[in-house]
Write a protein that holds these residues in place. Structure first.
Motif, PDB file in Angstrom:
ATOM      1  N   VAL C  96       0.843  -1.203   0.000  1.00  0.00           N
ATOM      2  CA  VAL C  96       0.000   0.000   0.000  1.00  0.00           C
ATOM      3  C   VAL C  96       0.879   1.253   0.000  1.00  0.00           C
ATOM      4  CG1 VAL C  96      -1.937  -1.115   1.179  1.00  0.00           C
ATOM      5  CG2 VAL C  96      -0.184   0.024   2.530  1.00  0.00           C
ATOM      6  N   LEU C  97       0.352   2.305  -0.576  1.00  0.00           N
ATOM      7  CA  LEU C  97       1.032   3.603  -0.569  1.00  0.00           C
ATOM      8  C   LEU C  97       0.084   4.622   0.049  1.00  0.00           C
ATOM      9  CD1 LEU C  97       2.571   3.707  -4.171  1.00  0.00           C
ATOM     10  CD2 LEU C  97       3.860   3.651  -2.027  1.00  0.00           C
ATOM     11  N   GLY C  98       0.646   5.696   0.591  1.00  0.00           N
ATOM     12  CA  GLY C  98      -0.177   6.622   1.352  1.00  0.00           C
ATOM     13  C   GLY C  98      -0.778   7.780   0.574  1.00  0.00           C
ATOM     14  N   HIS C  99      -0.372   7.958  -0.688  1.00  0.00           N
ATOM     15  CA  HIS C  99      -0.742   9.231  -1.314  1.00  0.00           C
ATOM     16  C   HIS C  99      -1.864   9.130  -2.332  1.00  0.00           C
ATOM     17  CE1 HIS C  99       1.808   7.298  -4.186  1.00  0.00           C
ATOM     18  NE2 HIS C  99       1.766   8.284  -5.040  1.00  0.00           N
ATOM     19  N   LEU C 100      -2.456   7.963  -2.477  1.00  0.00           N
ATOM     20  CA  LEU C 100      -3.472   7.829  -3.522  1.00  0.00           C
ATOM     21  C   LEU C 100      -4.823   7.404  -2.960  1.00  0.00           C
ATOM     22  CD1 LEU C 100      -1.288   6.060  -6.245  1.00  0.00           C
ATOM     23  CD2 LEU C 100      -2.169   8.384  -6.352  1.00  0.00           C
ATOM     24  N   GLY C 101      -5.107   7.837  -1.749  1.00  0.00           N
ATOM     25  CA  GLY C 101      -6.370   7.432  -1.137  1.00  0.00           C
ATOM     26  C   GLY C 101      -6.229   6.050  -0.516  1.00  0.00           C
ATOM     27  N   GLU C 102      -7.308   5.552   0.008  1.00  0.00           N
ATOM     28  CA  GLU C 102      -7.225   4.301   0.779  1.00  0.00           C
ATOM     29  C   GLU C 102      -6.935   3.092  -0.113  1.00  0.00           C
ATOM     30  OE1 GLU C 102      -9.732   1.473   3.846  1.00  0.00           O
ATOM     31  OE2 GLU C 102     -10.788   2.795   2.462  1.00  0.00           O
ATOM     32  N   MET C 103      -5.895   2.358   0.241  1.00  0.00           N
ATOM     33  CA  MET C 103      -5.618   1.081  -0.418  1.00  0.00           C
ATOM     34  C   MET C 103      -5.783   0.006   0.633  1.00  0.00           C
ATOM     35  SD  MET C 103      -2.285   1.771  -2.739  1.00  0.00           S
ATOM     36  CE  MET C 103      -2.211   3.152  -3.872  1.00  0.00           C
ATOM     37  N   PHE C 174      -9.868  -3.505  -3.784  1.00  0.00           N
ATOM     38  CA  PHE C 174      -8.551  -3.030  -3.339  1.00  0.00           C
ATOM     39  C   PHE C 174      -8.487  -1.503  -3.317  1.00  0.00           C
ATOM     40  CE2 PHE C 174      -4.356  -1.567  -5.205  1.00  0.00           C
ATOM     41  CZ  PHE C 174      -3.718  -1.423  -3.980  1.00  0.00           C
ATOM     42  N   TRP C 175      -8.939  -0.897  -4.404  1.00  0.00           N
ATOM     43  CA  TRP C 175      -8.735   0.552  -4.509  1.00  0.00           C
ATOM     44  C   TRP C 175      -9.705   1.116  -5.544  1.00  0.00           C
ATOM     45  CZ3 TRP C 175      -6.440   3.684  -8.559  1.00  0.00           C
ATOM     46  CH2 TRP C 175      -6.050   4.975  -8.148  1.00  0.00           C
ATOM     47  N   THR C 176     -10.081   2.315  -5.318  1.00  0.00           N
ATOM     48  CA  THR C 176     -10.931   2.971  -6.304  1.00  0.00           C
ATOM     49  C   THR C 176     -10.618   4.469  -6.326  1.00  0.00           C
ATOM     50  OG1 THR C 176     -13.203   3.426  -6.949  1.00  0.00           O
ATOM     51  CG2 THR C 176     -12.816   3.091  -4.599  1.00  0.00           C
ATOM     52  N   PHE C 334      -3.026  -9.997  -4.016  1.00  0.00           N
ATOM     53  CA  PHE C 334      -2.341  -8.985  -3.209  1.00  0.00           C
ATOM     54  C   PHE C 334      -1.963  -7.822  -4.107  1.00  0.00           C
ATOM     55  CE2 PHE C 334      -1.233 -12.979  -1.071  1.00  0.00           C
ATOM     56  CZ  PHE C 334      -1.593 -12.685   0.235  1.00  0.00           C
ATOM     57  N   SER C 335      -1.905  -6.656  -3.522  1.00  0.00           N
ATOM     58  CA  SER C 335      -1.283  -5.535  -4.199  1.00  0.00           C
ATOM     59  C   SER C 335       0.225  -5.724  -4.035  1.00  0.00           C
ATOM     60  CB  SER C 335      -1.759  -4.239  -3.542  1.00  0.00           C
ATOM     61  OG  SER C 335      -0.930  -3.166  -3.913  1.00  0.00           O
ATOM     62  N   VAL C 336       0.948  -5.556  -5.120  1.00  0.00           N
ATOM     63  CA  VAL C 336       2.373  -5.900  -5.117  1.00  0.00           C
ATOM     64  C   VAL C 336       3.190  -4.819  -4.404  1.00  0.00           C
ATOM     65  CG1 VAL C 336       4.385  -6.317  -6.591  1.00  0.00           C
ATOM     66  CG2 VAL C 336       2.161  -7.321  -7.175  1.00  0.00           C
ATOM     67  N   TYR C 337       4.120  -5.279  -3.621  1.00  0.00           N
ATOM     68  CA  TYR C 337       4.986  -4.455  -2.800  1.00  0.00           C
ATOM     69  C   TYR C 337       6.216  -4.012  -3.597  1.00  0.00           C
ATOM     70  CZ  TYR C 337       7.734  -3.437   1.477  1.00  0.00           C
ATOM     71  OH  TYR C 337       8.480  -2.868   2.454  1.00  0.00           O
ATOM     72  N   PRO C 338       6.752  -2.820  -3.462  1.00  0.00           N
ATOM     73  CA  PRO C 338       6.202  -1.691  -2.705  1.00  0.00           C
ATOM     74  C   PRO C 338       5.479  -0.679  -3.600  1.00  0.00           C
ATOM     75  CG  PRO C 338       8.468  -1.212  -3.270  1.00  0.00           C
ATOM     76  CD  PRO C 338       8.129  -2.537  -3.932  1.00  0.00           C
ATOM     77  N   ARG C 339       5.375  -0.985  -4.906  1.00  0.00           N
ATOM     78  CA  ARG C 339       4.822   0.018  -5.811  1.00  0.00           C
ATOM     79  C   ARG C 339       3.301   0.011  -5.852  1.00  0.00           C
ATOM     80  NH1 ARG C 339       9.309   1.687  -9.661  1.00  0.00           N
ATOM     81  NH2 ARG C 339      10.972   1.112  -8.260  1.00  0.00           N
ATOM     82  N   GLY C 485       4.431   8.613  -1.327  1.00  0.00           N
ATOM     83  CA  GLY C 485       3.500   7.668  -0.706  1.00  0.00           C
ATOM     84  C   GLY C 485       4.161   6.760   0.313  1.00  0.00           C
ATOM     85  N   GLY C 486       5.462   6.894   0.481  1.00  0.00           N
ATOM     86  CA  GLY C 486       6.129   6.121   1.533  1.00  0.00           C
ATOM     87  C   GLY C 486       6.995   4.981   1.045  1.00  0.00           C
ATOM     88  N   ALA C 487       7.165   4.824  -0.273  1.00  0.00           N
ATOM     89  CA  ALA C 487       7.990   3.719  -0.766  1.00  0.00           C
ATOM     90  C   ALA C 487       9.459   4.148  -0.799  1.00  0.00           C
ATOM     91  CB  ALA C 487       7.535   3.317  -2.163  1.00  0.00           C
ATOM     92  N   PRO C 488      10.380   3.215  -0.495  1.00  0.00           N
ATOM     93  CA  PRO C 488      11.802   3.565  -0.493  1.00  0.00           C
ATOM     94  C   PRO C 488      12.367   3.595  -1.911  1.00  0.00           C
ATOM     95  CG  PRO C 488      11.558   1.263   0.047  1.00  0.00           C
ATOM     96  CD  PRO C 488      10.166   1.808  -0.138  1.00  0.00           C
ATOM     97  N   ILE C 489      11.795   4.475  -2.719  1.00  0.00           N
ATOM     98  CA  ILE C 489      12.171   4.526  -4.127  1.00  0.00           C
ATOM     99  C   ILE C 489      12.671   5.927  -4.433  1.00  0.00           C
ATOM    100  CG2 ILE C 489      11.292   4.339  -6.490  1.00  0.00           C
ATOM    101  CD1 ILE C 489       9.213   2.337  -5.361  1.00  0.00           C
ATOM    102  N   SER C 490      13.911   6.014  -4.808  1.00  0.00           N
ATOM    103  CA  SER C 490      14.517   7.325  -5.033  1.00  0.00           C
ATOM    104  C   SER C 490      14.070   7.880  -6.381  1.00  0.00           C
ATOM    105  CB  SER C 490      16.039   7.191  -5.020  1.00  0.00           C
ATOM    106  OG  SER C 490      16.615   8.423  -5.364  1.00  0.00           O
ATOM    107  N   SER C 491      13.706   9.149  -6.389  1.00  0.00           N
ATOM    108  CA  SER C 491      13.430   9.775  -7.684  1.00  0.00           C
ATOM    109  C   SER C 491      14.643  10.586  -8.123  1.00  0.00           C
ATOM    110  CB  SER C 491      12.196  10.671  -7.602  1.00  0.00           C
ATOM    111  OG  SER C 491      12.357  11.585  -6.558  1.00  0.00           O
ATOM    112  N   GLN C 492      15.606  10.662  -7.243  1.00  0.00           N
ATOM    113  CA  GLN C 492      16.847  11.365  -7.581  1.00  0.00           C
ATOM    114  C   GLN C 492      17.907  10.347  -7.985  1.00  0.00           C
ATOM    115  OE1 GLN C 492      18.205  14.707  -5.208  1.00  0.00           O
ATOM    116  NE2 GLN C 492      20.098  13.604  -4.783  1.00  0.00           N
ATOM    117  N   ASP C 493      18.721  10.719  -8.937  1.00  0.00           N
ATOM    118  CA  ASP C 493      19.840   9.850  -9.301  1.00  0.00           C
ATOM    119  C   ASP C 493      21.133  10.635  -9.262  1.00  0.00           C
ATOM    120  OD1 ASP C 493      17.534   8.140 -10.614  1.00  0.00           O
ATOM    121  OD2 ASP C 493      19.325   6.905 -10.290  1.00  0.00           O
ATOM    122  N   GLY C 494      22.198   9.893  -9.072  1.00  0.00           N
ATOM    123  CA  GLY C 494      23.487  10.546  -8.920  1.00  0.00           C
ATOM    124  C   GLY C 494      24.501  10.029  -9.902  1.00  0.00           C
TER     125      GLY C 494
END
Ligand SMILES: Cc1cc2nc3c(=O)[nH]c(=O)nc-3n(C[C@H](O)[C@H](O)[C@H](O)COP(=O)(O)OP(=O)(O)OC[C@H]3O[C@@H](n4cnc5c(N)ncnc54)[C@H](O)[C@@H]3O)c2cc1C
Ligand code: FES
Ligand code: FES
Lengths: 279, 161, 795
Positions: C96-103, C174-176, C334-339, C485-494
């Motif tokens: 589940v992620l926190g930014h798209l309404g209740e999952m 699951f989600w709407t 199941f909703s697939v983790y973590p996305r 939404g709380g996933a450990p996914i970086s949007s920044q790259d180096g």
């Protein structure tokens, strides 16, 4: 997946192979392995020993005389496609084999294996039935010949007894005025067909005297269609009639590639193509 | 031998002798070659469908997942690591130039099929090239670059003239 | 083909070492062709054991008992584990992620606990000295199941009588989400015509030629976990493995070298991979798991599986007034983790009608659970559905008005001069070029000739049809995609770049290589921006111990985000080099430049090679005045700010022949015009697009995970699950329009997914164009011959 364990025996000659086969019910002949190994790799079968007949040189010969072409069981599809005499005497085989799988599979897959395996969607069994080839089997009691029409008994079921090996297939050639047809419908090149047809027509003064049709990919074995042949001798091709008659001839069976309705439809279309091409 | 499920075999791989190697009879040639370190032979399906595992056995391409290692006893095997004839060097250059691979997982199998095409020493239309490689699955490219590369190779090697 | 960069921010295109915009051959290609690629299954470690999973044969069943004793005794077996053992070292998760309404997705365990919920779910794991032995012993694990009703059909998932898959939820939802812009119902009332269509999209899957594979190596002395993984996001895996195995994150090292295709399949957390890591920890030795092809069909994430109803309202001039969709999707148990498994539907809602000016827009998405393989993001997430429904409706409206399909599009497309603007769903858009693309496409396709060809063919009883479609593609996502939404996914790259004592330049990047050419692209950017020859530059990627932190390769972000980081780092390094050179050469910095591995004076005269410069710095630093800033290493990072994604756009078209006897569709030609901003290597871009188109053709014509009524996947092997092969594929003609992204200096957007997103709609529309004279249409993908014949009433 990996194969379950089995042992391996390389037969020195035919008698040797038959001998081993006779003594072990769970022994399986290994020809080209192109159908057997996938089933082993997926653990769909569990043989005790594979008897490799790949080193028996007499099984690799192609013999041609005036009226017959004799294909040793261990001739690979590629070997046959590259054989000049075969291409001259029975050119349709090349056309058929070019639709069987792909080069690397054809380099190993054998004529005998294809006939013996009897996949209902395979091209060669249907062709053997069409020309009523003689299938030569060797067992502990010696050699016997089964006509192709008698050879296929059901889904992957043939007339080969448990102590027998298919040694060669004898095709009649130079049959006067017999025109041959082959076509199939696949979604991708080299796949087993959704439906396929091999057929022959013998004409006298442009009048059809004899028509034979054998379908593959349509049922549990190569499917002959006597009523449809009879219809075609008396009538012009008509899609709906042919489809209905075919349904009387053949118990079309769905598979993963297509439904029975689809197969009946495609079969009728293929008959139309054949009548157009050969007439 | 005590264990009937094992046997000892010898073969020539890329012109080197590999003698008296004990293998499980159930092991297919692809796994056998990979175990020996020929990692360029890839397994994509182990059911003969994808062509990634193609190698040459006595100069003919075969699916190494559909041949037992014991069946290769006494034979001459060429893996991608040994595909070094002058023609095949040209082919590889053409694959690089045409970007005929992305992930490269299909490439060794594609090269084996290309070897067959080159070996037949005749001209091919694009459609015929597509037909020949139709048993080799590539998920990354759109196949076009591969067809371009094969076409380019045939022109450079000057086959069928 | 434009073979040069058209981005003035990068410097003149004709200067020496200008590699950006050129089709430089990939260095790695040669390596791959020699069979020297390094894939996970190639890795051999001392004492490495092999895993085989015992998987559920049922879609839904209670596990009554598991007996592992016989399997444990099998010669060669090291151990057999069930959830009772694994649970002790690996915690469960929730997708589940926190930014798209209740999952609402329940906890998922690494091995099935008490209940199995899809055919293929791992239940036990056998560890042995060889894979074949592990498989032998797997057959000896005895599991007693009690079959439960399987909930398979997404359309009945919410019925009262349907089995609820998770006891702690009241239904299978699951989600709407709904989107409502303007007043759709009022606009439909005012419309001159209203057209509707319902489309179906089968489940399909990624079929990477290299299956999923992982080697985990726990070193208990250092408490260090090294994981060789053919994934797309090493740092995400690092964080997740550390979290669930309770390890120190810094002591988890993920190495992803060559990856044999990924397409989004390899960016998710898979139970069997987590268990593999856990087993290594339990046994204190390296272990390998390579999914076989049958496992990959039943356990790699599936995708699509949508039924979507769409409606368009248009005024009498052909202006779109309203657009409405209602989408239903089934995602497995199941909703697939973590996305999470909500993103595809979310994208359908965001992207439908996104190329057009649509004042009133309404969209609803519903995502339900099923007892089938879990579904998640695969290449072109949501795009094929959004594009196909949009373009089907656009064609229908144009046809209903008897308007030319191209003209209809022209008056409705978002004009090229109107950016920044928003999609009808409210997502910001900038730097797009629909009008330019469709113009170019129209010329390439030669539409009037095609019309003629169609007519002539029809007279000969041949049914040809063609299509033109427009689309946007989501690329280069910002933190708004997952991180927020709380996933450990970086949007920044180096990127880190250094000049070495030999004069070689070394980059390390957080972007990984799955064959798209990451290495080549980074080399080109660095060489171009530094002024060195391309073979001077080496690249390291795919190793969390050796590269900067970052997101990895997904959502077409590698070149745009990771490439910008390399560009910025290269510029910094060049600045440092020039400053040092100014001291050594006693010149104004402004008078210096780097060309062909040398620092040159712009006004001519004496030069110094980078090698000499580096050796002065490294070996003879005393020759420099004290206090000289002699840093020959620079790092930079980049992420997209201010907008959720950088969109690209394209226009595509195709010409098909529909054989009305066999139902077979032949694609005679396919055209694509793509605007991905700066193209770093046009050849790489083009084959990306072609590869994408071919995957889209797969979805449109071939690919489908077929389940029986018990929930068994019946075609989960490579012979029965059809993928596109070379013979049936057309030559694909690609051209470009270039609108650089204003968000970066590089100006590159992504190009990896457009083909897959656009081709299904293009093919469906072309087939339906061919079927117009026969007064029928197809609405279900894959468009099999059987479906065509059914539409024609022939079967
Ligand atoms: C990817 C792929 C695609 C294919 N597509 C097609 C296709 O389109 N059409 C088609 O027809 N085939 C196709 N095949 C199958 C191929 O033609 C096989 O080679 C053939 O069916 C079996 O021949 P084989 O020599 O490989 O037999 P094997 O696999 O060695 O044996 C098959 C079976 O026959 C038995 N057998 C073999 N030879 C004898 C014998 N002489 N006496 C008694 N029993 C024997 C074996 O014991 C075994 O049970 C395909 C195969 C693959 C891998
Ligand atoms: S692995 Fe042998 S054909 Fe796929
Ligand atoms: S390049 Fe990846 S499968 Fe062909």
């Amino acid at each position: 997946m990996k194969s379950p364990a089995f042992s391996y025996y390389q037969a020195k000659d035919l008698a040797d192979a038959i001998n081993v086969k006779k003594t072990d019910d769970d022994a399986v002949i290994l020809a080209g392995g192109q159908s057997l190994l996938p089933t082993l790799n997926m653990r769909l079968s569990n043989p005790s020993v594979l008897i490799d007949i790949g080193n028996i040189s007499e099984l690799k010969e192609i013999k041609v005389d005036d009226s017959n072409l004799i294909m040793g069981a261990m001739c690979s599809h590629s070997q046959i496609m590259n054989n000049k005499e075969v291409n001259e005497k029975l050119p349709i085989l090349n056309k058929i084999l070019s639709q069987v799988a792909h080069p690397a599979v054809r380099n190993k897959g054998t004529h005998g294996g294809s006939i013996a395996y009897g996949d209902p969607a395979a091209e060669l069994p249907a062709f053997a039935v069409l020309v009523n080839a003689e299938i030569i089997l060797s067992g502990s009691d010696g050699e016997r010949i089964v006509s192709a029409k008698e050879f296929y008994k059901g889904l992957f079921e043939t007339a080969i007894n448990s102590d027998e090996i298919l040694t060669s297939v004898k095709y009649p050639i130079n049959r006067n005025g017999m025109k041959l047809f082959f076509d199939e419908v696949t979604r991708r090149h080299g796949d087993y067909a959704m439906a396929g047809l091999v057929g022959s027509i013998k004409q006298n003064n442009k009048i059809n005297e004899e028509i034979n049709l054998v379908f593959f990919g349509t049922g549990d074995r190569p499917n002959e269609a006597p009523k449809t042949c009879e219809y075609l001798l008396k009538n012009e091709y008509n899609y709906s009639d042919i489809k209905n008659t075919l349904k009387n001839d053949i118990d079309f069976a769905s598979d993963i590639s297509s439904s029975s309705d689809m197969k009946a439809h495609l079969s009728a279309i293929l008959v139309g193509r054949m009548m157009k091409e050969l007439n | 031998m005590s264990n009937l499920n094992k046997t000892t075999i010898s073969m020539i791989i890329n012109n080197e002798n590999y003698d008296d190697i004990t293998v499980e009879t159930r092991q297919h040639l692809g796994d056998f070659l990979r175990d020996l370190g020929f990692k360029g032979t890839h397994l994509g399906c182990e059911q003969g469908a994808c062509g990634a595992c193609n190698v040459l056995v006595d100069g003919e391409s075969v699916r190494s997942c559909l041949m037992l290692a014991v069946q290769a006893n006494g034979k001459k095997i060429t893996t991608v690591e040994g595909l070094n004839s002058s023609e095949m060097e040209i082919v590889k250059d053409c694959f690089v130039k045409n970007n005929a691979m992305q992930c490269g997982f299909c490439s060794s199998g594609m090269l084996m099929t290309t070897y067959e095409i080159v070996k037949s020493n005749r001209k091919y239309s694009r459609e015929e090239i597509r037909e020949m490689i139709s048993g080799n699955y590539c998920r990354c490219t759109g196949y076009q670059a591969i067809v371009d590369a094969v076409e380019d190779s045939l022109n450079k090697i000057n086959v069928g003239v | 083909m434009d073979d040069l960069n058209q981005n003035p921010k990068l410097g003149a295109a004709d200067r020496p070492n200008s590699y950006i915009g050129r089709s430089v051959p990939r260095e790695r290609a040669k390596k791959l062709l020699e069979g020297k690629g390094k894939y996970v299954d190639d890795i051999l470690l001392p004492r490495m054991a092999h895993l085989s999973y015992v998987r559920s044969p049922f879609a839904h069943a209670k596990i009554k008992s598991i007996n592992i004793e016989n399997a444990k005794k099998y010669p060669g077996v090291l151990n057999v584990f069930t959830i009772d053992d694994i649970e002790k070292v690996c915690t469960p998760w929730q997708g589940v992620l926190g930014h798209l309404g209740e999952m609402r997705s329940p906890t998922q365990y690494p091995l099935a606990k008490d209940i199995v919920r899809w055919q293929g779910e791992p239940v036990a794991v056998v560890v042995a000295n060889k894979r074949a032995v592990a498989e032998d012993a797997s057959e000896l694990v005895e599991i007693d199941y009690e079959d439960l009703d399987a909930q398979l059909d997404m359309e009945t998932a919410m019925d009262k009588s349907t089995k609820v898959i998770h006891d702690d939820l009241e239904n299978n939802l699951f989600w709407t989400r709904t989107v409502n812009q303007g007043n759709v119902s009022e606009a439909f009332k005012q419309s001159h015509i209203v057209e509707e269509v319902t489309l179906d999209f089968a489940r399909h899957t990624g079929v990477t030629l290299e299956t999923r594979a992982i080697v985990a190596d726990w070193d208990s002395s250092e408490e260090k976990m090294t994981v060789y993984h053919n994934g797309q996001a090493p740092h995400m895996m690092q964080s997740i493995i550390a979290k669930h195995l309770n390890l120190s994150e810094g002591l988890v090292r993920i190495i992803s070298c060559d990856v044999g295709g990924s397409f989004g399949i390899k960016v998710h957390v898979y139970p069997d991979e987590m268990v593999t890591v856990a087993v290594s920890k339990l046994l204190k030795r390296p272990v390998k798991f390579v999914a076989d092809r049958l496992e990959s069909y039943s356990t790699d994430i599936h995708s699509r599986c949508h039924k979507i109803l769409g409606k368009i309202g248009v005024d009498d001039k052909g202006k779109i007034l309203a657009f409405e969709i209602d989408d239903l999707s089934g995602i497995g148990p199941f909703s697939v983790y973590p996305r999470t498994s909500a993103i595809e539907t979310n994208q359908v809602l965001n992207l439908s009608a996104a190329s057009y000016v649509v004042p009133n827009y309404k969209a609803k998405g519903t995502v339900v659970f099923q007892n089938k393989t879990p579904m998640c993001q695969y290449r072109a997430v949501g795009h094929p559905i959004a594009v196909a429904i949009t373009e089907a409706l656009v064609d229908k409206a144009a046809n209903a008005l008897d308007m030319d399909r191209y003209e209809f599009r022209k008056i409705n497309l978002i004009p090229d001069n109107s950016y920044p603007t928003k999609t009808p769903s409210g997502v910001p858009l900038e730097d797009l070029s629909h009008e330019a693309c469709i113009e170019k496409l129209k010329k390439m396709m030669n539409i009037s000739e095609l019309e003629k060809y169609k007519k002539e063919s029809l007279a000969n009883g041949k049914y040809k049809g063609f299509s033109i479609i427009n689309m946007v593609e989501v690329t280069n996502p910002s933190p708004a995609f997952y991180g927020v939404g709380g996933a450990p996914i970086s949007s920044q790259d180096g990127a880190s770049i250094r000049l070495e004592g030999s004069g070689a330049v070394h980059i390390s990047t957080s972007i990984t290589e799955q064959g798209q050419g990451t290495e080549a692209v980074m080399q080109q950017i660095a060489a171009d921006q530094l002024g060195v020859k391309i073979d001077t530059v080496r690249v390291t990627h795919g190793d969390t111990d050796a590269t900067p932190y970052g997101g990895g390769t997904w959502a077409s972000r590698g070149a745009g985000i990771g490439g910008e980081a390399v560009l910025k780092a290269s510029r910094k390094l060049k600045e440092n080099i020039l400053n040092i050179a100014a001291v050594i050469m006693q010149s104004e910095v402004n008078n210096l430049d780097v060309q062909n591995d040398q620092v040159i004076r712009k006004d001519g005269g004496e030069v110094i090679s980078l090698k000499d410069l580096a050796q002065i710095v490294y070996y003879r630093g005393h020759e420099l005045p004290p206090g000289t800033n002699a840093e020959l290493i620079a790092t930079a990072s980049f992420s997209i700010e201010g907008i959720p994604f950088v969109f690209t756009n394209s226009a595509m078209g195709c010409l098909v022949d529909v054989d009305v006897d066999t139902g077979l569709t032949k694609i005679e030609k396919f055209w694509a015009v793509e605007d991905c901003g700066t193209q770093i290597n046009p050849k790489l871009v083009e084959e990306q697009i072609r590869g994408g188109v071919v995957q889209g053709i797969g979805g449109a014509l071939y690919e489908e995970c077929i389940y029986d009524e018990m929930g068994n996947l019946t075609n989960g092997n490579m012979a029965d699950y059809l993928v596109p092969m070379a013979y049936e594929m057309p030559d694909i003609i690609v051209d470009h329009v270039t609108t650089n992204s204003g968000r970066s200096i590089l100006g590159a957007k992504g190009a990896g997914e457009a083909g897959t997103g656009g081709a299904p709609g293009a093919i469906m529309n072309a087939i339906n164009d061919a079927l117009i004279p026969l007064n029928t249409q197809v609405t279900s993908q894959p468009i099999t011959p059987e479906k065509v014949l059914k539409a024609l009433g022939k079967i």
